[in-house]
Motif scaffolding. Structure first.
Motif, short mmCIF file in Angstrom:
data_model
loop_
_atom_site.label_atom_id
_atom_site.label_comp_id
_atom_site.label_asym_id
_atom_site.label_seq_id
_atom_site.Cartn_x
_atom_site.Cartn_y
_atom_site.Cartn_z
N THR A 17 0.83 -1.21 0.00
CA THR A 17 0.00 0.00 0.00
C THR A 17 0.86 1.26 0.00
N GLU A 21 0.77 4.44 -2.75
CA GLU A 21 0.72 5.86 -2.46
C GLU A 21 1.91 6.59 -3.07
N ALA A 24 1.05 7.06 -6.70
CA ALA A 24 0.02 8.08 -6.87
C ALA A 24 0.62 9.48 -6.79
N LYS A 25 1.49 9.69 -5.82
CA LYS A 25 2.14 11.00 -5.66
C LYS A 25 3.06 11.31 -6.84
N THR A 129 -6.07 10.13 -7.73
CA THR A 129 -7.12 9.76 -6.77
C THR A 129 -7.56 8.33 -6.97
N SER A 132 -5.02 6.03 -5.40
CA SER A 132 -5.16 6.02 -3.93
C SER A 132 -6.40 5.24 -3.50
N SER A 136 -6.92 1.80 -1.25
CA SER A 136 -7.79 1.77 -0.07
C SER A 136 -8.75 0.59 -0.15
#
Length: 224
Positions: A17, A21, A24-25, A129, A132, A136
């Protein structure tokens, strides 16, 4: 033995996970670098791409070790296989972010269409988004949420199609916009591909939860 397996699986989940992230960044930063014409930021993304690659290699190695050592079955095996498959998808997303950064550095156009750059920025925010959110859904083991990613990918496809139309119109109206408009087409394609990869991960989350292999990205969305 079971306690050790659970601890290692929890650690594997955490690292997976965190990688999501990180990707995504990186995607978000790559798109922002492009629309701001930030070559320095783009160079930084390219220089740090190896970190995503190293994380993928480490996670793959760990999944193979756990399968060999613990010989997991049913839900445990599906969880490990999901991570094994999904980390390679995350790495490919990182490659697309690097490609966006490379395009930022080599961009030649001196005349820009700000409205399209704003659209690309919105696409970048949306796809970051999506990444991310899909991570989740993995943590929550939420198959229904994962399937909902397909609707957002369709929204992304529509945005990419608008960028394509507007870019072509810009080329027709002003020959000085050809270089910039061509770059917009390329960047929109990279972002669209990341969206497709996000649905690939969602498919593996559904497999992890249900054991079923489904198709969330049947290819009806196209760009060029």
């Amino acid at each position: 033995m079971r306690r050790l397996f659970d601890e290692e699986l929890a650690d594997l989940d955490t690292n997976f996970t965190e990688m999501g992230e990180q990707v995504a960044k990186t995607i978000q930063a790559a798109v922002q670098s492009f629309i701001k014409h930030d070559r320095e930021g783009a160079h930084s993304i390219i220089d740090h791409d190896y970190k995503i690659n190293e994380r993928e290699a480490a996670l793959e190695k760990k999944t193979f070790e756990m399968i060999a050592l613990y010989q997991p079955v049913t839900t445990d095996l599906r969880e490990i296989v999901t991570i094994l498959k999904a980390v390679s998808v995350l790495e490919r997303m990182g490659d697309q972010a690097r490609n966006i950064a490379t395009s930022t550095i080599r961009v030649k156009g001196t005349k820009h269409i700000h409205a399209i750059e704003e659209q690309l920025g919105e696409m970048g925010e949306l796809v970051a988004t999506m990444v991310s959110e899909v991570m989740s859904y993995y943590v929550k083991n939420d198959a229904l949420g994962a399937e909902a990613i397909a609707a957002k990918n369709h929204q992304l496809s529509n945005a990419a199609a608008k960028v394509r139309t507007d870019s072509v119109d810009g080329m027709k109206e002003d020959s000085e916009l050809v270089d910039s408009a061509a770059d917009y087409l390329v960047i929109a394609g990279y972002i669209k591909r990341i969206g497709d990869y996000t649905t690939d991960i969602a498919e593996w989350i559904v497999y992890k939860r249900t054991g079923k292999i489904i198709e969330l990205n049947p290819g009806y969305n196209y760009f060029i």
